[in-house]
Scaffold this motif. Structure first.
Motif, PDB file in Angstrom:
ATOM      1  N   UNK A 160       0.861  -1.183   0.000  1.00 32.69           N
ATOM      2  CA  UNK A 160       0.000   0.000   0.000  1.00 32.69           C
ATOM      3  C   UNK A 160       0.892   1.226   0.000  1.00 32.69           C
ATOM      4  N   UNK A 161       0.612   2.123  -0.926  1.00 30.69           N
ATOM      5  CA  UNK A 161       1.420   3.342  -1.017  1.00 30.69           C
ATOM      6  C   UNK A 161       0.581   4.557  -0.676  1.00 30.69           C
ATOM      7  N   UNK A 162       1.230   5.518  -0.110  1.00 29.82           N
ATOM      8  CA  UNK A 162       0.632   6.841   0.073  1.00 29.82           C
ATOM      9  C   UNK A 162       1.538   7.806  -0.671  1.00 29.82           C
ATOM     10  N   UNK A 163       0.930   8.656  -1.510  1.00 25.24           N
ATOM     11  CA  UNK A 163       1.754   9.597  -2.251  1.00 25.24           C
ATOM     12  C   UNK A 163       1.064  10.953  -2.288  1.00 25.24           C
ATOM     13  N   UNK A 164       1.816  11.951  -2.655  1.00 24.30           N
ATOM     14  CA  UNK A 164       1.246  13.298  -2.690  1.00 24.30           C
ATOM     15  C   UNK A 164       0.852  13.657  -4.125  1.00 24.30           C
ATOM     16  N   UNK A 174       4.063  -2.804   3.490  1.00 20.40           N
ATOM     17  CA  UNK A 174       4.147  -4.097   2.811  1.00 20.40           C
ATOM     18  C   UNK A 174       3.656  -5.174   3.770  1.00 20.40           C
ATOM     19  N   UNK A 175       2.801  -6.046   3.262  1.00 21.17           N
ATOM     20  CA  UNK A 175       2.391  -7.223   4.033  1.00 21.17           C
ATOM     21  C   UNK A 175       2.815  -8.460   3.256  1.00 21.17           C
ATOM     22  N   UNK A 176       3.494  -9.341   3.933  1.00 21.97           N
ATOM     23  CA  UNK A 176       3.981 -10.564   3.297  1.00 21.97           C
ATOM     24  C   UNK A 176       3.308 -11.769   3.940  1.00 21.97           C
TER      25      UNK A 176
END
Ligand SMILES: [Zn+2]
Length: 248
Positions: A160-164, A174-176
């Protein structure tokens, strides 16, 4: 202060990678067929307000297309939201990684070393950043956790990313998974392949359509390929942000 700054800038978040791993044939022999990758990206209302025919975007699109034979960054123009997402780099930018040990009964300390190795493989590409490790999950740039299995069937990793709004990544989670869908423990080479793949997403890498690349959706390889390498170089050369032809 740092947190406040982040809170102000973080306006877009999405699930960008929900990855499949082909179950290990030796472990169960089942479900080795292709299952479509689940990939979702949502975009908030504050999409970039650039004008049509932005010359910088046009130049970026040209570079993506010119490099299409050697890279797969042009996949951003096809299957996703046409947004180049990457970390904003100064000289020798450190990305702080928090590895949350435990989380699943199958967890073993060697898995933290596996993630360090996955990070090192990207770091060695010389993209302009290096990784440091921290126990502070709140302040970390990238947080890694384990689960026995992911909620989504047939997935071994998720980023999952958070970006501007400029396309700069601000945070990655990251989930593994440690088991495949049949419940069998994933072998170490498969875990490493997924860790390298998800770490690739965490630095902004999109999917490749070539199974020889670590960014192929069903990660099989844990060694960064020449095509992965060139794609990562291109990613960190181009300006982040939208590469849509217009914001209609
Ligand atoms: Zn993926």
């Amino acid at each position: 202060m740092h947190r406040v700054f982040l809170a102000l800038l973080v306006i877009l978040a999405a699930l960008v990678g929900l990855d499949a791993l082909r179950p290990d044939a030796a472990a169960d022999g089942a479900r080795s067929g292709e299952v479509p990758e689940q990939r979702a990206a949502t975009q908030g209302a504050a999409a970039a307000s650039a004008v049509d025919l932005n010359p910088e975007r046009a130049a970026t699109r040209r570079r993506l297309r010119d490099a299409a034979a050697r890279t797969y960054l042009d996949s951003l123009l096809l299957g996703t939201d046409s947004l180049i997402r990457r970390w904003e780099l100064g000289s020798g930018r450190a990305l702080d990684v928090a590895i949350v040990e435990g989380g699943a009964p199958e967890y073993a300390p060697r898995l933290a070393n596996m993630v360090r190795e996955a990070a090192a493989r990207w770091e060695r590409e010389g993209l302009g950043f290096y990784f440091t490790f921290t126990a502070d999950t709140a302040a970390a740039d990238i947080v890694i956790r384990w689960q026995s299995r992911l909620e989504s069937e047939d997935r071994a990793g998720q980023t999952d990313l958070v970006w501007d709004r400029l396309g700069h990544i601000r945070r990655a989670g990251i989930t593994l998974a440690l088991r495949n869908t049949t419940g069998a423990l994933l072998p170490d080479d498969a875990l490493l392949a997924v860790a390298v793949h998800e770490m690739g997403h965490a630095i902004g890498m999109p999917h490749s359509d070539d199974s020889e690349d670590v960014m192929f959706p069903r990660a099989r390889h844990n060694v960064i390929s020449p095509r992965d390498r060139l794609t990562a170089y291109l990613l960190y050369q181009l300006p982040p942000g939208s590469v849509k032809e217009s914001d209609s």
